[in-house]
Write a protein that holds these residues in place. Structure first.
Motif, mmCIF file in Angstrom:
data_model
loop_
_atom_site.group_PDB
_atom_site.id
_atom_site.type_symbol
_atom_site.label_atom_id
_atom_site.label_comp_id
_atom_site.label_asym_id
_atom_site.label_seq_id
_atom_site.Cartn_x
_atom_site.Cartn_y
_atom_site.Cartn_z
ATOM 1 N N UNK A 188 39.520 42.627 31.394
ATOM 2 C CA UNK A 188 39.872 42.241 30.035
ATOM 3 C C UNK A 188 38.617 41.781 29.297
ATOM 4 N N UNK A 189 38.549 42.070 28.017
ATOM 5 C CA UNK A 189 37.422 41.656 27.218
ATOM 6 C C UNK A 189 37.805 40.460 26.371
ATOM 7 N N UNK A 190 36.755 39.688 25.924
ATOM 8 C CA UNK A 190 37.015 38.519 25.114
ATOM 9 C C UNK A 190 37.428 37.335 25.962
ATOM 10 N N UNK A 191 37.728 36.203 25.315
ATOM 11 C CA UNK A 191 38.133 35.008 26.052
ATOM 12 C C UNK A 191 39.407 35.252 26.857
ATOM 13 N N UNK A 192 39.455 34.668 28.026
ATOM 14 C CA UNK A 192 40.651 34.816 28.851
ATOM 15 C C UNK A 192 41.815 34.092 28.186
ATOM 16 N N UNK A 193 42.990 34.708 28.152
ATOM 17 C CA UNK A 193 44.146 34.019 27.577
ATOM 18 C C UNK A 193 44.552 32.834 28.440
ATOM 19 N N UNK A 194 45.185 31.850 27.820
ATOM 20 C CA UNK A 194 45.757 30.754 28.585
ATOM 21 C C UNK A 194 46.973 31.235 29.349
ATOM 22 N N UNK A 195 47.387 30.513 30.391
ATOM 23 C CA UNK A 195 48.480 31.007 31.242
ATOM 24 C C UNK A 195 49.789 31.238 30.515
ATOM 25 N N UNK A 196 50.028 30.540 29.408
ATOM 26 C CA UNK A 196 51.281 30.717 28.672
ATOM 27 C C UNK A 196 51.125 31.595 27.442
ATOM 28 N N UNK A 197 49.919 32.118 27.213
ATOM 29 C CA UNK A 197 49.727 33.076 26.123
ATOM 30 C C UNK A 197 50.418 34.391 26.452
ATOM 31 N N UNK A 198 50.808 35.104 25.432
ATOM 32 C CA UNK A 198 51.486 36.390 25.639
ATOM 33 C C UNK A 198 50.453 37.486 25.877
ATOM 34 N N UNK A 199 50.778 38.366 26.805
ATOM 35 C CA UNK A 199 49.874 39.456 27.185
ATOM 36 C C UNK A 199 50.661 40.760 27.178
ATOM 37 N N UNK A 200 50.096 41.783 26.567
ATOM 38 C CA UNK A 200 50.727 43.101 26.562
ATOM 39 C C UNK A 200 50.235 43.915 27.754
ATOM 40 N N UNK A 201 51.075 44.770 28.322
ATOM 41 C CA UNK A 201 50.610 45.635 29.414
ATOM 42 C C UNK A 201 49.519 46.577 28.927
ATOM 43 N N UNK A 202 48.488 46.744 29.729
ATOM 44 C CA UNK A 202 47.339 47.571 29.346
ATOM 45 C C UNK A 202 47.421 48.908 30.075
ATOM 46 N N UNK A 203 48.494 49.648 29.784
ATOM 47 C CA UNK A 203 48.690 50.950 30.402
ATOM 48 C C UNK A 203 47.529 51.891 30.053
ATOM 49 N N UNK A 204 47.056 52.626 31.053
ATOM 50 C CA UNK A 204 46.065 53.661 30.802
ATOM 51 C C UNK A 204 44.624 53.225 30.942
ATOM 52 N N UNK A 205 44.361 52.142 31.667
ATOM 53 C CA UNK A 205 42.974 51.750 31.863
ATOM 54 C C UNK A 205 42.785 50.300 32.243
ATOM 55 N N UNK A 206 43.847 49.550 32.370
ATOM 56 C CA UNK A 206 43.688 48.155 32.759
ATOM 57 C C UNK A 206 44.937 47.568 33.361
ATOM 58 N N UNK A 207 45.761 48.412 33.991
ATOM 59 C CA UNK A 207 47.037 47.919 34.507
ATOM 60 C C UNK A 207 47.273 48.372 35.937
ATOM 61 N N UNK A 208 48.304 47.783 36.521
ATOM 62 C CA UNK A 208 48.682 48.112 37.888
ATOM 63 C C UNK A 208 48.986 49.588 38.056
ATOM 64 N N UNK A 209 49.569 50.231 37.055
ATOM 65 C CA UNK A 209 49.943 51.634 37.207
ATOM 66 C C UNK A 209 48.724 52.553 37.292
ATOM 67 N N UNK A 210 47.547 52.035 36.984
ATOM 68 C CA UNK A 210 46.327 52.844 37.033
ATOM 69 C C UNK A 210 45.630 52.807 38.391
ATOM 70 N N UNK A 211 46.145 52.006 39.326
ATOM 71 C CA UNK A 211 45.441 51.813 40.600
ATOM 72 C C UNK A 211 45.444 53.081 41.449
ATOM 73 N N UNK A 212 46.610 53.663 41.694
ATOM 74 C CA UNK A 212 46.647 54.829 42.581
ATOM 75 C C UNK A 212 45.957 56.058 41.987
ATOM 76 N N UNK A 213 46.179 56.419 40.723
ATOM 77 C CA UNK A 213 45.417 57.567 40.220
ATOM 78 C C UNK A 213 43.912 57.346 40.280
ATOM 79 N N UNK A 214 43.460 56.111 40.054
ATOM 80 C CA UNK A 214 42.024 55.839 40.149
ATOM 81 C C UNK A 214 41.539 55.991 41.581
#
Length: 387
Positions: free
Chosen positions: A1-27
């Motif tokens: 992730x780029x920029x300041x790390x979000x706080x634990x209760x901040x909202x985070x969107x899934x980063x499909x296509x280059x920064x998410x769990x679903x990208x592990x096996x194809x990589x």
């Protein structure tokens, strides 16, 4: 992730296509020459030439829980500090959705395992994806080919190592079909069977392992409870053994399905004891932090209004169309839309909505939960170790 790390209760969107769990096996499989596999996570500079890859998913090991685990898991803490990076899970941030997302490389809208529980369209039945035997047929319910199937078709030896009791379950078939299944009942057996499979043969090899205990003790006793700390120490033992046993041409990727947060008793709404929350609702599915409400005909607007009034800032209440439009699920085909509630309730902060009468009693007695889009739930590690 780029920029300041979000706080634990901040909202985070899934980063499909280059920064998410679903990208592990194809990589990972791009390194093994599997057609159509793309290194979305940029593993090639570190792992070029690797011919054997082990992927370990530790249930409940959120990125934000690693500092809490560090006193009991020095190997984990060291790896996170030196070879670790945060990814996001998919949405909802829950085990069935994440396991199928990992296996298929697809977001939840595409693979259709859209939560811990979902309503079977056209019925009032609620399918629990963890306790799934028989109908619906998992190959029909989850139609996306897995990367295990694709890897095997490309000549990669594929092994899945998990608990013996999960063999042949609907979730295992949905998430892991294509791999040779090996049962392992504890950390010693899991490490041994993963390393044995990793070292077997001379060709490209993929081994996937799953360890559930950290999540279980977080649910039952809370994050940083004594049982959770012991489970973290066992994860450390598992990691140390896997790292020490890696063949020279192998790599280990460690990740997770979600994090967890404790939910105080004062932050729990019980939909079964509040008539305002039951009014107009026919079927309740999802989980305590992401509720899917299937409503009576014509009741959608009233249900949205009632839940918004009762929960206030503790949750975001949306129609199905609005929830899909957020991008949480990725594209959702028409065949999967009805699995999402007419109304979707996503809890905020450390709030949850229990169902003390319509769900198993234990579900309302848990200490820690997950499923929503806070950083603590959505952010998971990727640890990359070369043999």
């Amino acid at each position: 992730m780029t920029g300041p790390a979000p706080g634990p209760l901040d909202r985070v969107a899934p980063r499909y296509g280059g920064g998410s769990l679903i990208d592990v096996l194809p990589s990972a499989l791009s390194l093994l020459g599997v057609p159509a596999a793309v290194d979305l996570l940029g593993l090639t500079p570190t792992l070029s030439g690797v011919r054997r890859i082990a992927v370990l998913l530790v249930d409940g090991l959120g990125w934000y829980q690693i500092p809490t685990a560090a006193p009991y898991a020095p190997t984990l803490a060291g790896l996170a500090a030196t070879v670790g990076t945060p990814l996001t899970s998919g949405f909802p941030s829950t085990t069935p959705t994440s396991l199928v997302g990992l296996g298929t490389g697809a977001p939840s809208g595409a693979h259709g395992v859209l939560g811990f529980t979902v309503r079977v369209p056209g019925t009032d039945r609620v399918l629990n994806h963890i306790d799934w035997a028989g109908a619906p047929d998992p190959v029909a319910w989850q139609p996306v080919a897995t990367w295990y199937q694709r890897a095997r078709a490309a000549g990669v030896a594929v092994t899945v190592v998990s608990r013996p009791e999960y063999a042949g379950s609907g979730l295992t078939v949905a998430a892991n079909r294509g791999g040779d299944y090996r049962g392992a009942a504890g950390v010693d057996a899991l490490a041994g069977r993963m390393l044995t499979a990793l070292a077997a043969g001379d060709g490209p090899t993929l081994v996937s392992g799953y360890h559930p205990d950290l999540d279980r003790h977080g649910h039952l006793s809370g994050v940083d409870s004594a049982p959770w700390r012991q489970a973290a120490a066992e994860v450390d033992t598992l990691l140390a053994r896997l790292v020490d046993g890696l063949p020279p041409d192998a790599a280990l990727l460690v990740t997770a399905d979600h994090g967890q947060l404790d939910v105080p008793a004062a932050h729990r709404f019980d939909l079964d004891t509040d008539p305002r929350l039951r009014a107009g609702v026919r079927v309740v599915a999802g989980e305590p932090w992401v509720r899917y409400l299937h409503v009576e005909p014509g009741a959608e607007a009233d249900v949205v209004a009632a839940w918004t009034a009762v929960l206030g800032p503790a949750a975001q209440v949306l129609t199905r169309a609005a929830a899909v439009a957020t991008g949480w699920f990725g594209p959702v085909p028409e065949s999967h839309l009805a699995r999402i509630g007419d109304v979707v309730v996503v809890c905020r902060d450390t709030y949850a909505v229990t169902a003390t009468r319509s769900e198993p009693p234990m579900a309302s007695r848990l200490v820690a939960y997950h499923g929503a889009d806070t950083a603590a739930e959505m952010t998971v590690p990727l640890l990359v170790v070369r043999g």
